[in-house]
Write an enzyme that holds these catalytic residues in place. Sequence first.
Site, PDB file in Angstrom:
ATOM      1  N   TYR A  79     -12.182 -10.241  -1.445  1.00  0.00           N
ATOM      2  CA  TYR A  79     -12.931  -8.994  -1.340  1.00  0.00           C
ATOM      3  C   TYR A  79     -14.361  -9.271  -0.901  1.00  0.00           C
ATOM      4  O   TYR A  79     -15.019 -10.157  -1.450  1.00  0.00           O
ATOM      5  CB  TYR A  79     -12.977  -8.280  -2.697  1.00  0.00           C
ATOM      6  N   ARG A 138     -13.969   1.908   4.764  1.00  0.00           N
ATOM      7  CA  ARG A 138     -12.721   1.166   4.866  1.00  0.00           C
ATOM      8  C   ARG A 138     -11.509   2.090   4.858  1.00  0.00           C
ATOM      9  O   ARG A 138     -10.606   1.950   5.662  1.00  0.00           O
ATOM     10  CB  ARG A 138     -12.596   0.178   3.707  1.00  0.00           C
ATOM     11  N   HIS A 153     -16.775   2.145 -14.448  1.00  0.00           N
ATOM     12  CA  HIS A 153     -16.470   1.445 -13.206  1.00  0.00           C
ATOM     13  C   HIS A 153     -17.638   0.585 -12.723  1.00  0.00           C
ATOM     14  O   HIS A 153     -17.490  -0.184 -11.785  1.00  0.00           O
ATOM     15  CB  HIS A 153     -16.104   2.485 -12.132  1.00  0.00           C
ATOM     16  N   HIS A 182     -15.306  -4.155   0.715  1.00  0.00           N
ATOM     17  CA  HIS A 182     -15.289  -3.557  -0.612  1.00  0.00           C
ATOM     18  C   HIS A 182     -16.664  -3.144  -1.121  1.00  0.00           C
ATOM     19  O   HIS A 182     -16.772  -2.365  -2.065  1.00  0.00           O
ATOM     20  CB  HIS A 182     -14.649  -4.541  -1.602  1.00  0.00           C
ATOM     21  N   ARG A 222     -11.624  -4.979 -13.782  1.00  0.00           N
ATOM     22  CA  ARG A 222     -10.433  -5.763 -13.467  1.00  0.00           C
ATOM     23  C   ARG A 222     -10.798  -7.224 -13.539  1.00  0.00           C
ATOM     24  O   ARG A 222     -11.798  -7.660 -12.968  1.00  0.00           O
ATOM     25  CB  ARG A 222      -9.907  -5.462 -12.053  1.00  0.00           C
ATOM     26  N   ARG A 253      -6.294   1.397 -12.947  1.00  0.00           N
ATOM     27  CA  ARG A 253      -4.942   1.686 -12.478  1.00  0.00           C
ATOM     28  C   ARG A 253      -4.169   0.423 -12.106  1.00  0.00           C
ATOM     29  O   ARG A 253      -4.641  -0.434 -11.371  1.00  0.00           O
ATOM     30  CB  ARG A 253      -4.993   2.619 -11.267  1.00  0.00           C
ATOM     31  N   ASN A 275       0.827  -1.210   0.000  1.00  0.00           N
ATOM     32  CA  ASN A 275       0.000   0.000   0.000  1.00  0.00           C
ATOM     33  C   ASN A 275       0.862   1.261   0.000  1.00  0.00           C
ATOM     34  O   ASN A 275       0.589   2.220  -0.730  1.00  0.00           O
ATOM     35  CB  ASN A 275      -0.905   0.018   1.237  1.00  0.00           C
TER      36      ASN A 275
END
Length: 726
Positions: A502, A598, A469, A626, A409, A439, A78
């Site tokens: 997730y 989160r 998205h 998530h 993704r 990304r 991270n």
Amino acid sequence: MTDDHVMTQEIDLLHDVDEEDAELEYRASATEDGLPMDRFSDRELSWLDFNQRVLEMAEDEQLPLLERVNFLAIFASNLDEFFMVRVAGLKRRIVTGLAVPTNVGVSPHDQYQRLVTRARELQERHAKCYSQSIRPALEAEGIEIASWDSLSDEERSDLTQRFYDDMFPVLMPLAVDTAHPFPYISGLSLNIAVRVFSPKSGTEEFARLKVPPILPRFVPVDTSSASARFLPLEDLIANNLDVLFPGMDVLGHHIFRVTRNEDVTIDEDETENLIQQLEKELSRRKFGPPIRLEIEADVDDSVLDLLIRELGISEQEVYLLEGELDLTGMFQISGLDRPELHFTKRVPVTAAPLLPNDSDESDDIFSAITRKDVLVHHPFESFATSVQALLEQAADDPNVLAIKQTLYRTSGDSPVVAALIRAAAQGKQVLALVEIKARFDETNNINWARKLERAGVHVVYGLVGLKTHCKLLMVVRREHGKLKNYCHIGTGNYHPKTSRLYEDFGLFTDNAEVGRDITSLFNELSGYAIPQNFKRLLVAPRFLRKGLLARINREIEHAEAGKRARVRIKVNSIVDERIIDELYRASRAGVEVEIWVRGICSVKAGVPELSENIKIRSILGRYLEHSRVFAFLNDGDEEIFIGSADMMHRNLDRRVEALIQLTSTQHMQDISGMFDRAMSDETASWHAMPDGTWKRHAYREDGEPLNDLHRDRMIEIQRRTRGRSR
């Protein structure tokens, strides 16, 4: 970082300076109705607060040891991304003169100082956690990260032979002198700075040696036994430098690592072929300017001075660290097969509504969805027997005519991609809307987008200037002479690997109204359809912000009229000032506001005369929280939405996002029950404090752990499934 260990906050920077300028006036002043200037928490420091919560999990000695190791590696990964994107982006803006004050009015230069100071504190705390807590704990469990000096002569001899056989041929020492310019140091690579003395010339020289990333970071000391002793790869290489520099005297060596700006900016309006332009930018990414140098604390001054000069960085960007560098390598250790040092293994179950009515029946996901809408909660309920099963059944069903799906993704070897390719091969109409600008997945997405195109799938890339998205899947099937739509709307990506890590919701429905909404949205994304209002969806960027603000305002009106009023929001991040201000107004009006977040949170909770009715919780644990949920009590006629959008400027204004309203009383009660537990003081979580800090509540006064939301949710769903299967 591997797919199985992804726990990063998606951290896109704002690229649109004009938009930031437009937001600045709104952020930097008090409002007419008395909301104070200091009402927001700094969004970048809030992200570091999130990563501190990850570090606190690594520091918790009551957690299973290898889970602590995993959190240690997650923190490192991270922080790398934070520097590559957030810090690098801010530095780039300062250099180009495009930086603007933060959401709390801090100047760019002051913000940069605050970020690097806070990041340095956390990085040093992280190194201390490894060296003083986790490494000794590993040794107590028979897992040793050994040093070369601690090995026996026999072990050194064996490892040296392995060095000759497996490593020596791939190493490339690079001299630095008048004939050899300082080499390019790739971002996040581990390197060895070597000082050597030439007896022939009588001079001291410098060389750089890259530690090959294709080799395991930790080398087993004894491959013939079950012992878990490892030597860091860089330690093995460093202790065989004489082989690489024959005829030279090795004076010393130091491990170092460089982080570079890996942000990508493209102008879609001036790009005819988005993929080609993105590929060019990705090739430039590896050559981004350095923004952090990590190096061993005992580094020689001459070596440090040389690196600072050749890399063109400041002393402020140097991080002197004790112990091993690049602790993302600890993912290798956290993956060791020691069940007693991990969380108790729990296998996802098939969602109860998707189980066949009779044990002799075969699974038919279309029949299950026809019976009633199905809400699936991953990873407690299986992605493979729900989303993947729908796609695979649709690919092989002769009655299915078309499949349409958004892909933000996923992985190239994914059964999702395989099912779409198989469907196209069987003559079905298949549309895949691929977001190639996701990304750090750009290269991956380009590769499998082209694979889909070669298979005959219609691949489109969404709308210019907007990331797509939303998580949408639609199957068009002929039944009884008519066409019927089966839809899935989710909160997470169509990624089988991350679906095991997730926490996400997904709704399956054959509702005709939803089908029309999603058909219209796909037509808008792939063709020239004019944007319109939707019946069951709230869609960004045109309608989502307005829809949420209207519903918050309705709760304010209910509270002022003495009716029941409550707003519940579950997101990864909440920084949008207009949404936050409306929540402050709701709190002042007496609306109960509960936020389950989160990561980044710019809301301040419990501040007198501002947010006394706002309660904020953050939960980290076995899984990555998530899902996004938005619930409005509406005087008892509650509305609950799930979907893909966080409360950030980019999600609300520069992305295509979609929320779906739930209509099943059972589904709404299930989500409300989860919220009740998450906000309870009996559940382990972090509480946002009025001063903007976070306080962990994990144990009772007697030392017993508080309730574990993830464990309890898994047990609850397993019981539900067993009851359904009887």
